[in-house]
Design an enzyme around this catalytic site. Structure first.
Site, short mmCIF file in Angstrom:
data_model
loop_
_atom_site.label_atom_id
_atom_site.label_comp_id
_atom_site.label_asym_id
_atom_site.label_seq_id
_atom_site.Cartn_x
_atom_site.Cartn_y
_atom_site.Cartn_z
N GLY A 9 0.81 -1.21 0.00
CA GLY A 9 0.00 0.00 0.00
C GLY A 9 0.84 1.26 0.00
O GLY A 9 2.08 1.21 0.06
N SER A 12 3.94 2.15 2.57
CA SER A 12 4.17 0.88 3.27
C SER A 12 5.64 0.56 3.46
O SER A 12 5.99 -0.33 4.22
CB SER A 12 3.50 -0.26 2.50
OG SER A 12 4.09 -0.39 1.22
N ALA A 33 12.82 6.16 -12.89
CA ALA A 33 11.75 6.90 -12.23
C ALA A 33 10.62 7.19 -13.20
O ALA A 33 10.83 7.75 -14.26
CB ALA A 33 12.30 8.21 -11.67
N HIS A 49 12.89 11.29 -2.11
CA HIS A 49 13.43 10.03 -2.61
C HIS A 49 14.88 10.19 -3.03
O HIS A 49 15.72 9.35 -2.70
CB HIS A 49 12.60 9.54 -3.81
CG HIS A 49 11.43 8.71 -3.43
ND1 HIS A 49 11.32 7.39 -3.77
CD2 HIS A 49 10.29 9.00 -2.76
CE1 HIS A 49 10.19 6.90 -3.32
NE2 HIS A 49 9.53 7.87 -2.71
N ARG A 50 15.19 11.25 -3.75
CA ARG A 50 16.57 11.47 -4.21
C ARG A 50 17.52 11.66 -3.04
O ARG A 50 18.63 11.13 -3.05
CB ARG A 50 16.63 12.70 -5.12
CG ARG A 50 16.12 12.42 -6.50
CD ARG A 50 16.23 13.64 -7.39
NE ARG A 50 15.85 13.32 -8.75
CZ ARG A 50 15.24 14.17 -9.56
NH1 ARG A 50 14.95 15.40 -9.17
NH2 ARG A 50 14.92 13.79 -10.78
N ARG A 52 17.26 10.46 -0.06
CA ARG A 52 17.45 9.17 0.61
C ARG A 52 18.45 8.30 -0.16
O ARG A 52 19.26 7.60 0.43
CB ARG A 52 16.10 8.46 0.75
CG ARG A 52 16.20 7.14 1.50
CD ARG A 52 14.88 6.43 1.65
NE ARG A 52 14.35 6.01 0.36
CZ ARG A 52 13.12 6.27 -0.06
NH1 ARG A 52 12.28 6.96 0.70
NH2 ARG A 52 12.70 5.85 -1.23
N ARG A 53 18.37 8.35 -1.48
CA ARG A 53 19.25 7.50 -2.31
C ARG A 53 20.66 8.07 -2.43
O ARG A 53 21.57 7.34 -2.80
CB ARG A 53 18.65 7.35 -3.71
CG ARG A 53 17.41 6.52 -3.76
CD ARG A 53 17.02 6.17 -5.18
NE ARG A 53 17.03 7.27 -6.10
CZ ARG A 53 15.97 8.03 -6.38
NH1 ARG A 53 14.82 7.80 -5.79
NH2 ARG A 53 16.06 9.00 -7.25
N GLU A 61 14.81 9.40 -15.74
CA GLU A 61 13.37 9.67 -15.68
C GLU A 61 12.73 9.12 -16.93
O GLU A 61 13.15 9.42 -18.04
CB GLU A 61 13.14 11.17 -15.54
CG GLU A 61 13.65 11.72 -14.22
CD GLU A 61 13.43 13.21 -14.07
OE1 GLU A 61 12.73 13.81 -14.92
OE2 GLU A 61 13.97 13.77 -13.11
#
Length: 167
Positions: A9, A12, A33, A49-50, A52-53, A61
């Site tokens: 979900g 999640s 992406a 997100h970027r 974190r990576r 993309e």
């Protein structure tokens, strides 16, 4: 090479789990992406997100031409496709044949030399949507997920950050 489908979900922990799985393979992973930064809220999500990576990933993309990007990036590190449901939404918005595109994706997955980890949303666990467009999308997502899951070597369902092996 392994094809791994990770579903669950919203919020999640699917993407974090998929990133870990892709990063465990040799080589520099490639992040494919499918999201588009069409508004401020989406720009913030993409930036999160970027961040974190970090810079340990190559990024491409590909809101519509996912199959082309997958083929062009084969032969190096694992590829992470995040996410199939956004790709489906993009296809439907562009009035492209999502059934045909999903079939093309399945064909391309079968020919990959490098691992592929795919993220998708499980949209069929909630209430029945109150409008035809939402029901059409839910049905299409369910069918697309079933198609990819049949071809995947592994399928995981993530709940509250915890992966459960389904296949």
């Amino acid at each position: 090479m392994p094809i791994i489908l990770i579903t669950g979900g919203a919020r999640s922990g699917k993407s974090v789990r998929a990133e870990a799985r892709a990063h465990a393979f040799a080589g520099k992973p490639v992040y494919l992406a499918t999201a588009e930064a069409l508004d401020g809220e989406m720009r913030e999500r993409i930036a999160m997100h970027r961040a974190r990576r970090r810079d340990v990933w190559l990024e491409r993309e590909t809101p519509l031409e996912l199959v082309t990007a997958l083929v062009e990036t084969d032969g190096g590190g694992a590829r992470l496709i995040d996410c199939l449901t956004l790709w489906l939404s993009n296809l439907m918005h562009a009035e492209r044949d999502w059934v045909k595109e999903t079939a093309r994706l399945v064909e391309a997955l079968a020919e990959q030399k490098s691992p592929v980890v795919l993220v998708t949303n499980e949209v069929g666990l909630g209430i029945v949507p109150d409008n035809a467009l939402a029901r059409t999308f839910r049905d299409a997502a369910g069918l697309m997920n079933q198609t990819i899951a049949r071809e995947a070597h592994e399928v995981e369902f993530v709940v509250a950050g915890l992966p459960m092996r389904v296949k």
